[in-house]
Design a protein around this motif. Structure first.
Motif, PDB file in Angstrom:
ATOM      1  N   ASP A 102      -3.611   7.326  -3.405  1.00 55.28           N
ATOM      2  CA  ASP A 102      -2.924   6.705  -2.641  1.00 55.28           C
ATOM      3  C   ASP A 102      -3.332   5.133  -2.577  1.00 55.28           C
ATOM      4  O   ASP A 102      -3.085   4.386  -1.493  1.00 55.28           O
ATOM      5  CB  ASP A 102      -2.934   7.179  -1.195  1.00 55.28           C
ATOM      6  N   ARG A 139       3.993  11.240   8.843  1.00 60.59           N
ATOM      7  CA  ARG A 139       5.393  10.747   9.334  1.00 60.59           C
ATOM      8  C   ARG A 139       6.212  11.157   8.410  1.00 60.59           C
ATOM      9  O   ARG A 139       7.461  11.710   8.767  1.00 60.59           O
ATOM     10  CB  ARG A 139       5.257   9.225   9.140  1.00 60.59           C
ATOM     11  N   ALA A 143       0.998  -1.125   0.144  1.00 62.14           N
ATOM     12  CA  ALA A 143       0.080   0.078  -0.134  1.00 62.14           C
ATOM     13  C   ALA A 143       0.929   1.302  -0.278  1.00 62.14           C
ATOM     14  O   ALA A 143       1.932   1.259   0.611  1.00 62.14           O
ATOM     15  CB  ALA A 143      -0.732   0.075   1.360  1.00 62.14           C
ATOM     16  N   ALA A 144       0.361   2.449  -0.653  1.00 62.35           N
ATOM     17  CA  ALA A 144       1.053   3.542  -0.655  1.00 62.35           C
ATOM     18  C   ALA A 144       1.375   4.108   0.695  1.00 62.35           C
ATOM     19  O   ALA A 144       2.409   4.971   0.863  1.00 62.35           O
ATOM     20  CB  ALA A 144       0.547   4.484  -1.433  1.00 62.35           C
ATOM     21  N   LYS A 145       0.464   3.789   1.684  1.00 64.86           N
ATOM     22  CA  LYS A 145       0.418   4.321   2.993  1.00 64.86           C
ATOM     23  C   LYS A 145      -0.193   3.474   3.836  1.00 64.86           C
ATOM     24  O   LYS A 145      -1.157   2.711   3.555  1.00 64.86           O
ATOM     25  CB  LYS A 145       0.028   5.822   3.155  1.00 64.86           C
ATOM     26  N   SER A 146       0.097   3.432   5.106  1.00 61.80           N
ATOM     27  CA  SER A 146      -0.398   2.697   6.074  1.00 61.80           C
ATOM     28  C   SER A 146      -0.370   3.199   7.623  1.00 61.80           C
ATOM     29  O   SER A 146       0.538   3.811   7.731  1.00 61.80           O
ATOM     30  CB  SER A 146       0.332   1.214   6.212  1.00 61.80           C
ATOM     31  N   SER A 147      -1.138   3.051   8.485  1.00 59.43           N
ATOM     32  CA  SER A 147      -1.201   3.599   9.933  1.00 59.43           C
ATOM     33  C   SER A 147      -1.250   2.305  10.722  1.00 59.43           C
ATOM     34  O   SER A 147      -1.939   2.506  11.805  1.00 59.43           O
ATOM     35  CB  SER A 147      -2.225   4.609  10.253  1.00 59.43           C
ATOM     36  N   SER A 148      -0.847   1.173  10.315  1.00 54.53           N
ATOM     37  CA  SER A 148      -1.167  -0.151  11.002  1.00 54.53           C
ATOM     38  C   SER A 148       0.056  -0.763  11.594  1.00 54.53           C
ATOM     39  O   SER A 148       1.035  -0.687  10.993  1.00 54.53           O
ATOM     40  CB  SER A 148      -1.565  -1.166  10.174  1.00 54.53           C
ATOM     41  N   GLY A 149       0.089  -0.590  13.205  1.00 54.62           N
ATOM     42  CA  GLY A 149       1.261  -0.968  13.658  1.00 54.62           C
ATOM     43  C   GLY A 149       2.370  -0.336  13.837  1.00 54.62           C
ATOM     44  O   GLY A 149       2.289   1.032  13.261  1.00 54.62           O
ATOM     45  N   GLY A 159      -5.159   2.594   6.279  1.00 50.99           N
ATOM     46  CA  GLY A 159      -4.324   3.335   5.660  1.00 50.99           C
ATOM     47  C   GLY A 159      -3.944   4.766   6.270  1.00 50.99           C
ATOM     48  O   GLY A 159      -3.003   5.258   6.221  1.00 50.99           O
ATOM     49  N   GLU A 160      -4.850   5.397   7.086  1.00 50.42           N
ATOM     50  CA  GLU A 160      -4.684   6.623   7.925  1.00 50.42           C
ATOM     51  C   GLU A 160      -5.321   6.668   9.265  1.00 50.42           C
ATOM     52  O   GLU A 160      -4.995   7.488  10.020  1.00 50.42           O
ATOM     53  CB  GLU A 160      -5.042   7.762   6.955  1.00 50.42           C
ATOM     54  N   HIS A 161      -6.370   5.933   9.396  1.00 47.15           N
ATOM     55  CA  HIS A 161      -7.028   6.233  10.932  1.00 47.15           C
ATOM     56  C   HIS A 161      -6.589   5.540  11.971  1.00 47.15           C
ATOM     57  O   HIS A 161      -6.605   5.880  13.100  1.00 47.15           O
ATOM     58  CB  HIS A 161      -8.587   5.592  10.571  1.00 47.15           C
ATOM     59  N   GLY A 162      -5.589   4.564  11.494  1.00 51.06           N
ATOM     60  CA  GLY A 162      -4.902   3.785  12.764  1.00 51.06           C
ATOM     61  C   GLY A 162      -5.637   2.580  13.248  1.00 51.06           C
ATOM     62  O   GLY A 162      -6.799   2.266  13.016  1.00 51.06           O
ATOM     63  N   THR A 168      -1.341   9.086  15.409  1.00 48.08           N
ATOM     64  CA  THR A 168      -2.102   8.197  14.585  1.00 48.08           C
ATOM     65  C   THR A 168      -1.597   8.117  13.230  1.00 48.08           C
ATOM     66  O   THR A 168      -2.031   7.200  12.282  1.00 48.08           O
ATOM     67  CB  THR A 168      -3.433   8.329  14.560  1.00 48.08           C
ATOM     68  N   ASN A 169      -0.471   8.866  12.833  1.00 47.72           N
ATOM     69  CA  ASN A 169       0.090   8.830  11.591  1.00 47.72           C
ATOM     70  C   ASN A 169      -0.929   9.456  10.488  1.00 47.72           C
ATOM     71  O   ASN A 169      -1.414   8.854   9.551  1.00 47.72           O
ATOM     72  CB  ASN A 169       0.829   7.577  11.139  1.00 47.72           C
ATOM     73  N   ALA A 170      -1.489  10.569  10.705  1.00 42.11           N
ATOM     74  CA  ALA A 170      -2.677  11.040   9.954  1.00 42.11           C
ATOM     75  C   ALA A 170      -2.064  11.294   8.480  1.00 42.11           C
ATOM     76  O   ALA A 170      -0.996  11.507   8.102  1.00 42.11           O
ATOM     77  CB  ALA A 170      -3.425  12.220  10.673  1.00 42.11           C
ATOM     78  N   SER A 171      -3.161  11.348   7.611  1.00 40.90           N
ATOM     79  CA  SER A 171      -2.943  11.674   6.215  1.00 40.90           C
ATOM     80  C   SER A 171      -4.190  12.749   5.752  1.00 40.90           C
ATOM     81  O   SER A 171      -4.359  13.451   6.264  1.00 40.90           O
ATOM     82  CB  SER A 171      -2.115  10.719   5.394  1.00 40.90           C
ATOM     83  N   GLY A 172      -4.706  12.170   4.668  1.00 43.07           N
ATOM     84  CA  GLY A 172      -5.661  12.858   4.328  1.00 43.07           C
ATOM     85  C   GLY A 172      -5.551  13.185   2.705  1.00 43.07           C
ATOM     86  O   GLY A 172      -5.080  12.499   2.117  1.00 43.07           O
ATOM     87  N   SER A 179      -2.008  13.964   0.904  1.00 41.72           N
ATOM     88  CA  SER A 179      -0.684  13.116   0.686  1.00 41.72           C
ATOM     89  C   SER A 179      -0.171  12.696  -0.487  1.00 41.72           C
ATOM     90  O   SER A 179       1.094  12.272  -0.495  1.00 41.72           O
ATOM     91  CB  SER A 179      -0.743  11.964   1.818  1.00 41.72           C
ATOM     92  N   HIS A 181      -8.840   8.597  -0.975  1.00 42.33           N
ATOM     93  CA  HIS A 181      -7.815   9.147  -1.215  1.00 42.33           C
ATOM     94  C   HIS A 181      -7.342   8.375  -2.362  1.00 42.33           C
ATOM     95  O   HIS A 181      -6.187   7.650  -1.960  1.00 42.33           O
ATOM     96  CB  HIS A 181      -7.023   9.601  -0.418  1.00 42.33           C
ATOM     97  N   ASN A 227      -6.130   4.447  -1.271  1.00 42.82           N
ATOM     98  CA  ASN A 227      -6.814   4.525   0.243  1.00 42.82           C
ATOM     99  C   ASN A 227      -8.129   4.893   0.002  1.00 42.82           C
ATOM    100  O   ASN A 227      -8.505   5.710  -0.396  1.00 42.82           O
ATOM    101  CB  ASN A 227      -5.917   5.493   1.077  1.00 42.82           C
TER     102      ASN A 227
END
Lengths: 454, 454
Positions: free
Chosen positions: B370, B156, A178-184, B410-413, B142-146, B149, B367, B372
């Motif tokens: 990405d 990050r 995936a282009a981005k992730s917030s997992s772990g 992908g972004e919510h965590g 949470t390493n947010a994006s939106g 990105s 998004h 996502n």
């Protein structure tokens, strides 16, 4: 039976070498740090091979040092405690190209030039461009960057997933496609730059880019370093989409002229490159021209065709070699710091003055869009007093950068050369790094004596 | 004396609240996860205050949950094991703006809107743009994006340094002010996305950008989701410098029309935004127009003035609220996965079919640059059978993404909602994450029950 014979049985005899030349090739890198031989060099052909060797080394408490092409500069791959040098050159395949996902999956022994040759067929390129044609595994291990990171980012930004063999022989994946992730927790970023101290990288999934529609490169000379850096800052502030901005100081241009029989003006010089679409590039270049002129640019030359552009960058990339060729019998000591952009001109001027104060000769050059610069000097390693002056100079440059919110290494990494500055730079965070190292490598077999020395 | 009274003595009485309304505000977030109250809410005013509270909680083994504004969606801030909710809203200052270094230093309780208001004075902006006006500390946690990105990167990518109070009360800095560094293990990336499970963020140094010379936003409708995603892929492949590319499905546009009294075509719709210089933008937009037409675009409308552009994005950002307003008495369940770009159209179509199969109503949007996307459905939490269907649907969407190399968020965590998928997604790497958690927080006081549940 010696442990080397056991290793030969574990893999195949020809995958384990104690040939003297091979040991020597794996006992040094391209920096000034002294030679130290491994007990053996092992050539794994697969992740399974790596697992076998790592588990074996862990059980026997034998130091294990992953080795790409040995282009590091701070002694990263030198086996100062002996043990096994794990040479990944047999694992050098492009495993998968996914053009529409902008992803490529490769083995760690592949070099960036080999990768770019393959990617070109798909209209793609891999952006990270250090001086050396390093392996991608090595570039991930040291978090390499180079001339293009001001636009495309550093090695860490390109890594989407790593397959890593941990000291206990287990295989993990640190990310995904995936282009981005917030997992772990973000293990990609942790393994990148860990210099083989946490595990062995056996596969990389990397982000790649479409080759830009238009590229323009140029060279601008300035009366002073300050003027050149001011121009760089203004170009960045103006939002111009610049892909490379390299500063080379006057002494370095002099050496380049001498070795390459060129006649560049021996002045602080910016090498610039712009990527974009045709129309946007035209506007960007015109704007950049205005800016450099505002800051007293004395000579400005743009190269339109690919060949002339390649020659321009050849000059920049061969700068270190110009000093090496010009200094027979001497070793290159290169230091590499990064400071906030507003501190850059002051830092470079201070470095030049310090070089002169120590009576040494060398270049100051750098990836100035990132506030990252190198000082490079040729040392007679047999002259103890000269070595001492060089080390004092290196220390001076690092202390200057750290005192201004910078880092002791922008891109070359820690190895043994910058290990002594880790506590000073990171403070209490260094204890956290050590706790992570201990959690992942409790027996301390992975590249011992690097990064974590106290 | 209760531990709450002790806390009141440790700080000041008014910094420790057990007011029922305050407890309730800190017992939920904006998602569907059930309420659970903390024992007390503590309002630190400084890093020293945070150190005192953390050390106290660690000594007494009291759960500690950092709290920004409670805009998380997966129950990140809900104190399921009671303890202290550490509300950072008093620490909401801009500490330093360094325009020429493209850096800003802020406290964690500042929101992104407050930051952008300050940055605008300097011609700068902070790029990360989740739906909610979250705090920057929460966005880092949470390493947010939106929406932006695809061009500027995720949270990050913006974090250059964090001040973090560790569970033992020590303060560390995870980075510095240099644009790049290869010094030591990368703790920035590790703390970003760790959701308060490793320590409390008390200060952030963030990268910011110059406001682009030209911005153009538009809306394009397509006959099918596949056609819209194909257009997205081609736009990305073509190297167009696109800053936002958002997909909203037909059902969602219908709901937007209904709530906002608009008359948009109820078709799969792309919301696009381009950033660049005037000339480059013109060429990019013309090229993008060609591409969307090639993929059967039915209606294409560009907005030139800032006000119309703002309205366009208002519609996109208010989509969740259109469903919330239209579904009184129901809770929003939103899931958030990311897949490789080539898997996106298939994934979105599969999700839409699965929503219908479960007899639920909701939006699919994302998004898409990405890979996502989110599926959002309104649930009657008192209807056990409906809740079960929604959970089954959520699980189906996650499994589909994971089977194709994607991520469960992908972004919510992760919070509590995605914790059950951590082992499946990360495999053996999950053990490494747990080892790091144990090394940094041996007593398990930091936000227990999140991410690491088995």
């Amino acid at each position: 039976m010696s442990y080397i014979e056991e290793l030969q049985q574990l893999l195949t005899p020809k995958q384990v070498s104690t040939n003297e030349t091979t040991l020597e090739q794996h006992g040094r890198d391209e920096g000034y740090h002294p030679l130290s031989l491994p007990d053996a060099v092992v050539f794994p052909a697969s992740t399974e091979d790596v697992q076998k060797v790592v588990a074996f080394a862990n059980e026997r408490r034998i130091p294990l040092i992953p080795f790409g092409l040995g282009t590091s500069l701070e002694g990263h791959v030198i086996p100062y405690q002996g043990g096994i040098s794990l040479d990944l050159s047999l694992m050098n395949k492009v495993l998968d190209v996914r053009p529409q996902d902008f992803l490529v999956k490769v083995q760690p022994g592949l070099t960036r030039t080999q990768l770019n040759k393959e990617l070109k067929k798909h209209g793609l390129f891999f952006s990270v461009d250090p001086g050396a044609d390093a392996t991608l595994g090595g570039m991930a291990a040291t978090n390499a960057s180079g001339t293009t990171s001001v636009k495309y980012g550093i090695m860490r930004d390109q890594v989407k997933d790593l397959e890593v063999v941990l000291p206990d022989g287990k295989v993990i994946h640190t990310g995904g496609m995936a282009a981005k992730s917030s997992s772990g927790l973000h293990l990609n970023g942790l393994i990148v730059g860990s210099e083989g101290t946490l595990g062995v990288i056996t596969e990389l999934t990397l982000q790649v880019y479409g080759i830009p529609e238009a590229i323009m490169a140029g060279r601008a000379t300035f009366p002073t370093v300050q003027a050149a850096v001011d121009a760089v800052t203004m170009i960045r502030t103006s939002g111009i989409s610049i892909a490379r901005m390299e500063l080379v100081d006057a002494r370095s241009i002099q050496q380049v002229n001498k070795i390459n029989e060129l006649h560049y003006a021996e002045r602080p010089t910016l090498f610039l490159e712009f990527h974009g679409n045709e129309a946007g590039l035209k506007q960007d270049v015109a704007f950049a021209q205005e800016i450099v002129n505002d800051f007293g640019c004395e000579e400005l030359q743009f190269e339109l065709d690919t060949k002339a552009q390649a020659q321009l960058w050849e000059v920049r990339h061969n700068l270190a070699y110009a000093f090496i060729h010009g200094s027979p019998g001497r070793k290159m000591m290169v230091t590499d710091v990064s400071v906030p952009l507003t501190e850059l001109a002051g830092a470079i001027q201070d470095t030049r003055a310090a070089i002169e104060k120590e009576g040494l000769d060398g270049a100051v050059l750098g990836h100035v869009g990132d506030g990252n610069y190198h000082a490079l000097f040729m040392i007679d390693m047999k002259d103890e007093e000269e070595v001492a002056r060089a080390k004092r100079l290196n220390e001076h440059i690092v202390h200057y950068a750290l005192a201004r919110g910078g880092t002791c290494t922008g891109e070359h990494g820690v190895g043994v050369g910058k290990a002594i500055y880790q506590r000073q730079e990171h403070g209490a965070a260094f204890e956290v790094m050590k706790a992570i190292k201990t959690a992942l490598d409790p027996n301390g077999i992975m590249n011992p004596g690097k990064i974590f020395i106290d």
